[in-house]
Design a protein around this motif. Structure first.
Motif, PDB file in Angstrom:
ATOM      1  N   VAL A 189       0.873  -1.163   0.000  1.00 60.12           N
ATOM      2  CA  VAL A 189       0.000   0.000   0.000  1.00 60.12           C
ATOM      3  C   VAL A 189       0.914   1.218   0.000  1.00 60.12           C
ATOM      4  CG1 VAL A 189      -1.783   1.252   1.268  1.00 60.12           C
ATOM      5  CG2 VAL A 189      -1.755  -1.257   1.299  1.00 60.12           C
ATOM      6  N   ARG A 190       0.741   2.094  -0.958  1.00 58.70           N
ATOM      7  CA  ARG A 190       1.663   3.223  -1.116  1.00 58.70           C
ATOM      8  C   ARG A 190       1.103   4.544  -0.567  1.00 58.70           C
ATOM      9  NH1 ARG A 190       6.040   1.481  -3.656  1.00 58.70           N
ATOM     10  NH2 ARG A 190       5.826  -0.348  -4.965  1.00 58.70           N
ATOM     11  N   GLU A 191      -0.033   4.504   0.043  1.00 59.67           N
ATOM     12  CA  GLU A 191      -0.630   5.696   0.632  1.00 59.67           C
ATOM     13  C   GLU A 191      -1.016   5.372   2.074  1.00 59.67           C
ATOM     14  OE1 GLU A 191      -0.675   8.568  -0.955  1.00 59.67           O
ATOM     15  OE2 GLU A 191       0.161   7.664  -2.758  1.00 59.67           O
ATOM     16  N   TRP A 192      -1.829   6.223   2.662  1.00 56.11           N
ATOM     17  CA  TRP A 192      -2.338   6.008   4.007  1.00 56.11           C
ATOM     18  C   TRP A 192      -3.130   4.705   4.057  1.00 56.11           C
ATOM     19  CZ3 TRP A 192      -7.276   5.422   5.836  1.00 56.11           C
ATOM     20  CH2 TRP A 192      -7.434   5.493   7.212  1.00 56.11           C
ATOM     21  N   ALA A 193      -3.075   4.014   5.169  1.00 55.17           N
ATOM     22  CA  ALA A 193      -3.844   2.778   5.364  1.00 55.17           C
ATOM     23  C   ALA A 193      -4.536   2.843   6.721  1.00 55.17           C
ATOM     24  CB  ALA A 193      -2.921   1.566   5.299  1.00 55.17           C
ATOM     25  N   PRO A 194      -5.706   2.215   6.847  1.00 52.63           N
ATOM     26  CA  PRO A 194      -6.461   2.257   8.109  1.00 52.63           C
ATOM     27  C   PRO A 194      -5.867   1.270   9.128  1.00 52.63           C
ATOM     28  CG  PRO A 194      -7.633   0.946   6.491  1.00 52.63           C
ATOM     29  CD  PRO A 194      -6.423   1.492   5.793  1.00 52.63           C
ATOM     30  N   GLN A 195      -4.791   1.682   9.764  1.00 48.81           N
ATOM     31  CA  GLN A 195      -4.052   0.796  10.660  1.00 48.81           C
ATOM     32  C   GLN A 195      -4.923   0.152  11.742  1.00 48.81           C
ATOM     33  OE1 GLN A 195       0.063   1.754  11.694  1.00 48.81           O
ATOM     34  NE2 GLN A 195      -0.595   1.740  13.836  1.00 48.81           N
ATOM     35  N   PRO A 196      -5.782   0.906  12.470  1.00 52.19           N
ATOM     36  CA  PRO A 196      -6.592   0.251  13.501  1.00 52.19           C
ATOM     37  C   PRO A 196      -7.504  -0.842  12.938  1.00 52.19           C
ATOM     38  CG  PRO A 196      -6.628   2.623  13.806  1.00 52.19           C
ATOM     39  CD  PRO A 196      -5.964   2.359  12.481  1.00 52.19           C
ATOM     40  N   GLU A 197      -8.052  -0.608  11.751  1.00 49.06           N
ATOM     41  CA  GLU A 197      -8.926  -1.619  11.142  1.00 49.06           C
ATOM     42  C   GLU A 197      -8.142  -2.854  10.728  1.00 49.06           C
ATOM     43  OE1 GLU A 197      -9.070   1.629  10.457  1.00 49.06           O
ATOM     44  OE2 GLU A 197     -11.135   2.243  10.788  1.00 49.06           O
ATOM     45  N   ILE A 198      -6.938  -2.653  10.225  1.00 50.14           N
ATOM     46  CA  ILE A 198      -6.093  -3.793   9.853  1.00 50.14           C
ATOM     47  C   ILE A 198      -5.736  -4.589  11.108  1.00 50.14           C
ATOM     48  CG2 ILE A 198      -3.835  -4.483   8.943  1.00 50.14           C
ATOM     49  CD1 ILE A 198      -4.071  -2.013   7.032  1.00 50.14           C
ATOM     50  N   LEU A 199      -5.347  -3.902  12.171  1.00 45.68           N
ATOM     51  CA  LEU A 199      -4.980  -4.590  13.416  1.00 45.68           C
ATOM     52  C   LEU A 199      -6.179  -5.312  14.030  1.00 45.68           C
ATOM     53  CD1 LEU A 199      -2.647  -1.878  14.959  1.00 45.68           C
ATOM     54  CD2 LEU A 199      -1.954  -4.100  14.028  1.00 45.68           C
TER      55      LEU A 199
END
Length: 154
Positions: free
Chosen positions: A47-57
């Motif tokens: 992913v080369r931009e912002w990613a929804p880290q809390p949702e991934i975790l």
């Protein structure tokens, strides 16, 4: 290369913010090995931009989180019960054979061993305890925060 050799599924977020050298302020060009993305289709997601880290975790198949260990990332990972493979940003070194081997061993240990199973189970338990402590009704951290706010606002 360590991620590729581990043969584990992963999401890797490469952002423009990670291209700078914090010590010199210089931008640096981040290059992946030739053919890396093609070889990892179906295994790794870049992913080369912002990613929804809390949702991934929070996603149940997430078995571990390689992190630079910023405070928010640590809190998010602990809260979601996901173990962290620490990679502090200030200690990054050029990629070399030793480092690749270390990442490979850490990823395999976390994802493919009984010890990794124990680590993931303990991280899940810790996440549940943290979430419980912040619940509105009966959470110890929440009660302490409410008590503190009541004390300073009277």
């Amino acid at each position: 290369m360590g991620l590729e050799r581990s043969k584990q599924k992963f999401i890797w977020v490469l952002r423009d913010a990670d291209k700078g050298d914090i010590f010199t302020g210089e931008a640096r060009r981040f290059e992946l090995p030739e053919g890396f993305e093609e070889r990892l289709k179906g295994v790794g997601l870049l992913v080369r931009e912002w990613a929804p880290q809390p949702e991934i975790l929070a996603h149940s198949p997430t078995g571990g989180f390689m992190s630079h260990c910023t405070w928010n990332s640590c809190i998010e990972s602990i809260t979601m019960g996901v173990p962290i493979v620490a990679w502090p940003i200030h200690s990054e070194q050029p990629i070399n054979a030793f480092f690749v081997t270390e990442i490979l061993n850490v990823v395999r240990k976390l994802m493919e061993s009984e010890e990794g199973d124990v680590i993931r189970k303990r991280a899940e338990e810790l996440g549940a305890a943290v979430r419980q402590s912040t619940e509105k009704l009966g959470g110890a951290s929440r009660m302490e925060l409410d008590s503190f706010i009541a004390h300073i606002t009277r």
